[in-house]
Scaffold this active site. Structure first.
Site, PDB file in Angstrom:
ATOM      1  CG  PHE A 157      -1.491  -7.282   8.682  1.00  0.00           C
ATOM      2  CD1 PHE A 157      -1.898  -7.245  10.001  1.00  0.00           C
ATOM      3  CD2 PHE A 157      -1.276  -8.517   8.088  1.00  0.00           C
ATOM      4  CE1 PHE A 157      -2.094  -8.419  10.715  1.00  0.00           C
ATOM      5  CE2 PHE A 157      -1.463  -9.687   8.788  1.00  0.00           C
ATOM      6  CZ  PHE A 157      -1.871  -9.642  10.110  1.00  0.00           C
ATOM      7  CB  CYS A 158      -3.780  -2.002   4.993  1.00  0.00           C
ATOM      8  SG  CYS A 158      -3.632  -3.365   3.852  1.00  0.00           S
ATOM      9  CB  THR A 159      -3.001   2.062   8.582  1.00  0.00           C
ATOM     10  OG1 THR A 159      -2.593   1.165   9.614  1.00  0.00           O
ATOM     11  CG2 THR A 159      -3.755   3.234   9.193  1.00  0.00           C
ATOM     12  NE  ARG A 196      -2.696   0.479   1.728  1.00  0.00           N
ATOM     13  CZ  ARG A 196      -3.635  -0.317   1.234  1.00  0.00           C
ATOM     14  NH1 ARG A 196      -4.033  -0.178  -0.015  1.00  0.00           N
ATOM     15  NH2 ARG A 196      -4.135  -1.278   1.989  1.00  0.00           N
ATOM     16  NE  ARG A 215      -1.751  -2.351  12.413  1.00  0.00           N
ATOM     17  CZ  ARG A 215      -2.598  -2.711  11.446  1.00  0.00           C
ATOM     18  NH1 ARG A 215      -2.736  -1.959  10.372  1.00  0.00           N
ATOM     19  NH2 ARG A 215      -3.302  -3.819  11.556  1.00  0.00           N
TER      20      ARG A 215
END
Length: 395
Positions: free
Chosen positions: A142-144, A159, A333
């Site tokens: 999972f990431c932003t 990130r 998010r």
């Protein structure tokens, strides 16, 4: 393999329901943070390891792996514990992992085939467990990711990498087991040829692919997981059954980072190659407007969203959902990250302010392992190991 994947998804779904019902942490959001950079000493920077690409592939990782072997073993043991319930006992689970995954290494392209054998030798872990360790990141990340351009045309890329959802929730401590295991393995890798840096990337020691990286003065890249029914499990199953047309995401991103000589070349490769897993690939370049979100199906590109580099379109935010659709209410998010980037403004944007955005809950959450800050000019990379203070949303 398909039955195992379905069982994992079933358990994950049941854990999700149980957590949603029983968890005493409310969905926690906060106003956009400011002044979080530099972070306190508890958010320690990742150490840097020089990877000499002139050394034989089976030996180049050995100094790092010997140092990190105990942490690698602890993580792999936890992963196997997640598989064991589907089998008769833990011993059988270990045998299953070794028998299923070890042969996959022989189909890896070089230098990864030799490197994975070298990691197994240096760590003392069976080859099948090292392969499992590498495969896991293809389907559970999972990431932003954020790419932004300031008024002068300078480009930034940063990130959060979140990992470990449904993988061992500790009710007492309100933590994810695998997330805790991953933090000691975070390291910056300085890829060098003839003593010159050709790329920098963030790794979990022992994972040979790239999820976050910068090619100095050329481009930056990060990968976010994309949830799709035609997902990474199917690609890995195809690989096991002998179809090797698809590329391992982390390996291909590393090859592109090291070898591509321009943003356009990286864009061409990453939009045309066939992958084993769907994903979002976020690219930043070295010229105004060179920011892109590549939405990938396994075998083709579904969409490319470009940043215009204007006052009305100077940043991109990507989490784990298609950017043309609303994110789900239980994992949004994107909205707070977009709101906070808008408040930052193009005039004042820079790595410290983007760090503020990535430190704002729930953009930062209990799954967040690290925050990486990249500036393409000069190949700047700094990585901080993160811990989300309570109250904090589990994902």
């Amino acid at each position: 393999m398909r039955d195992l994947a379905l069982n994992v998804l079933l358990i994950a779904g049941l854990q999700f329901v149980a957590l949603a019902v029983a968890q005493d942490i409310p969905p926690y959001t906060e106003d956009c943070r400011n002044g979080t950079y530099p972070p306190p000493s508890t958010e320690e920077p990742a150490e840097t390891f020089v990877l000499n690409l002139d050394i034989s592939p089976d030996a180049r990782w050995s100094p790092l792996i010997k140092k990190k072997a105990p942490a690698m073993k602890a993580l792999v043991d936890d992963i196997i514990d997640l598989i064991a319930p589907f089998l008769k006992n833990v011993t059988k689970g270990i045998e299953f992992v070794d028998e299923l995954f070890a042969p996959l290494a022989e189909g890896f392209p070089e230098p990864y085939k030799s490197e994975v054998h070298g990691v197994a030798k240096a760590s003392g872990l069976p080859l099948g467990q090292v392969v499992l360790y590498n495969v896991f990141y293809e389907v559970f990340t999972f990431c932003t990711s954020i790419v932004a351009e300031d008024e002068t045309g300078k480009l930034y890329h940063a990130r959060n990498l979140d990992f470990g959802l449904f993988l061992g929730w500790d009710i007492k401590n309100k933590t994810w087991a695998l997330t805790e295991r991953l933090r000691p393995l975070i390291v910056n890798i300085d890829y060098q040829v003839k003593g010159k840096t050709v790329a920098k990337a963030v790794h979990f020691a022992g994972y040979l692919g790239v999820l976050t990286g910068v090619k100095p003065d050329v481009f930056t890249v990060s990968m976010n997981e994309r949830f799709n029914l035609d997902g990474g499990y199917l690609g890995i199953l195809e690989w096991i059954l002998g179809d090797h047309n698809g590329k391992w995401m982390g390996f291909e991103l590393r090859d592109t980072l090291v070898n591509a000589q321009s943003f356009d070349e990286a864009m061409h490769t990453l939009t045309t190659v066939e992958f084993l897993a769907p994903a979002y690939i976020i690219l930043g370049g070295n010229k105004t407007g060179q920011g892109a979100i590549i939405t990938r199906d396994r075998k083709s590109t579904a969409d490319v969203k470009m940043m215009k580099g204007t006052d009305a379109d100077w940043f991109l935010v990507q989490t784990n959902y298609d950017n043309w659709k609303d994110p789900p209410f239980f994992d949004d998010r994107r909205t707070p990250a977009t709101k906070c980037m808008t408040r930052v403004t193009r005039k004042s944007v820079g790595l410290p302010r983007i760090f503020d955005v990535l430190s704002t809950k729930p953009v930062m959450n209990l799954l967040t392992t690290y925050t990486a800050l990249m500036e393409v000019k000069g190949g700047h990379l700094e990585t901080y190991i993160r811990h989300c203070a309570q109250p904090c949303w589990p994902w």
